[in-house]
Design a protein around this motif. Sequence first.
Motif, short mmCIF file in Angstrom:
data_model
loop_
_atom_site.label_atom_id
_atom_site.label_comp_id
_atom_site.label_asym_id
_atom_site.label_seq_id
_atom_site.Cartn_x
_atom_site.Cartn_y
_atom_site.Cartn_z
N ALA A 142 -8.09 6.76 -8.18
CA ALA A 142 -9.10 5.93 -7.52
C ALA A 142 -10.49 6.30 -8.00
CB ALA A 142 -9.00 6.10 -6.01
N LEU A 143 -10.74 7.60 -8.17
CA LEU A 143 -12.04 8.04 -8.68
C LEU A 143 -12.25 7.54 -10.11
CD1 LEU A 143 -12.18 11.70 -7.30
CD2 LEU A 143 -13.40 9.69 -6.45
N MET A 161 -9.65 0.61 -2.63
CA MET A 161 -10.81 0.75 -1.75
C MET A 161 -11.59 2.02 -2.03
SD MET A 161 -12.63 -0.80 0.38
CE MET A 161 -11.63 -2.11 1.08
N PHE A 162 -10.89 3.12 -2.28
CA PHE A 162 -11.60 4.35 -2.61
C PHE A 162 -12.43 4.16 -3.88
CE2 PHE A 162 -8.82 7.17 0.11
CZ PHE A 162 -9.86 7.74 0.80
N GLY A 163 -11.90 3.41 -4.83
CA GLY A 163 -12.64 3.12 -6.06
C GLY A 163 -13.90 2.33 -5.78
N THR A 167 0.83 -1.20 0.00
CA THR A 167 0.00 0.00 0.00
C THR A 167 0.86 1.25 0.00
OG1 THR A 167 -1.77 -1.16 1.18
CG2 THR A 167 -1.79 1.25 1.27
N GLY A 168 1.91 1.25 0.83
CA GLY A 168 2.82 2.39 0.87
C GLY A 168 3.51 2.62 -0.46
N LYS A 169 3.91 1.54 -1.10
CA LYS A 169 4.57 1.66 -2.40
C LYS A 169 3.66 2.32 -3.42
CE LYS A 169 7.00 -1.07 -5.91
NZ LYS A 169 7.45 -2.45 -6.30
N ALA A 170 2.38 1.93 -3.39
CA ALA A 170 1.42 2.51 -4.34
C ALA A 170 1.12 3.97 -4.02
CB ALA A 170 0.14 1.69 -4.32
#
Length: 428
Positions: free
Chosen positions: A223-224, A320-322, A97-100
């Motif tokens: 993400a949107l 997750m936001f997506g 997650t941090g890498k992304a």
Amino acid sequence: MRILYSLLWWLALPLVLTRLWLRGRQEPGYRQHWGERLGFYPRASAAALGRAAPVLWVHAVSVGETRAAEPLVDALLAEYPQSRIVLTHMTPTGRATGKAIFAKHGERLVQSYLPYDTGSMVSRFIRHFQPQVCILMETEVWPNLIAVCNARKVPVVLANARLSERSLRKASRFGTLLLNAARGISLVAAQTEADAQRIRSLGVQRVEITGSIKFDVVVPEAALAIGAALRSAIGARPVLLCASTREGEEELILAAFESARAALPAEILLLIVPRHPQRFDEVEKMIAARGLNFQRRSQLTLDGSALQGEVLLGDSMGEMFGYYSACDIAFVGGSLVPMGSHSPIEPAALGKPILIGPSSFNFELVIEDVLAAGGAHRVADAADLMATAARLLNDSSARETMGLNAQSFANQHRGATRRTLTLLNDRI
């Protein structure tokens, strides 16, 4: 007590490493970078930071803490343009997650696993990276880490701190070990007054209330875009998202979904996103065993084709936001089983109506506040979850009002990052 604690770490180390290797069968990331967990690092990791530049150390144990750290990391790098950050984790999912999230910062940020909490391993980490400050996110208190930092004059800050009554009771069982460690923390930026009071009871000298940094997370445009593409594939079908589900919840949700089909809209899509990637295949088998038509997110091309099936399994990382963006109603997982719920802040920021089960001790005050604001509804069990979802999906006005209330609640609580940064100025 700390000597005994250290001895127990060394005695347990073979078992810890064996468990790490076994976990790697399902999640290969656990078999990588073992040297870092033992306090050994390639020269390149320190060289990438640059010895002449101030190094700020931020520790985010896993996915939730890493996402929560994003506004603070961004603000630190903006506030101190000559600085570099070493970001540590304990889990492969947190590291991924941090890498992304932080790829945008390039060489200004280096990732590593946190070494196990023995004095020698932590000492090697500090000698290698030479941080000016140690910023622990949320609830991390490691006795040897704090003791070594104190000995080497590295200030320890607990940021976005929270401590539930349950966690406080657990901490009390360790007696002076954790009490002495807590007293070694030079500053705590607590999320709420209740958190601050519980942390003060451990003996921390300076505790300030800043609010939750999670409210300051900016939804990424990418993400949107993913959310919009998912929504296009789904079409006009109503979507019930069950986000960050934990072991035991999916069976309850699937059984209730089948039982409630007559009350739910005919074209409903159930979107299930397990919290941990090693459980994706397990949840797929649960869905298939019930004879439900389903697809996996990883198998979707999002090329404009219509999404088929009754269930979509969200088996991707960092989206997750997506998923929240694409849904009509969001259920926050970890709350139908005694896990304490995950945070409702992300769906609130996107203006989604939120459903939460009976177990919410991890984010009790935030959840009580969003419930009081009318942005969320508490459900008693999985059957009540489906009944409430059916009512909201058949009442667009009630659904819209809940979503607006949730978004207004999230907007009112922004600003914790700036308050935390102000407190950190005299530590950096």
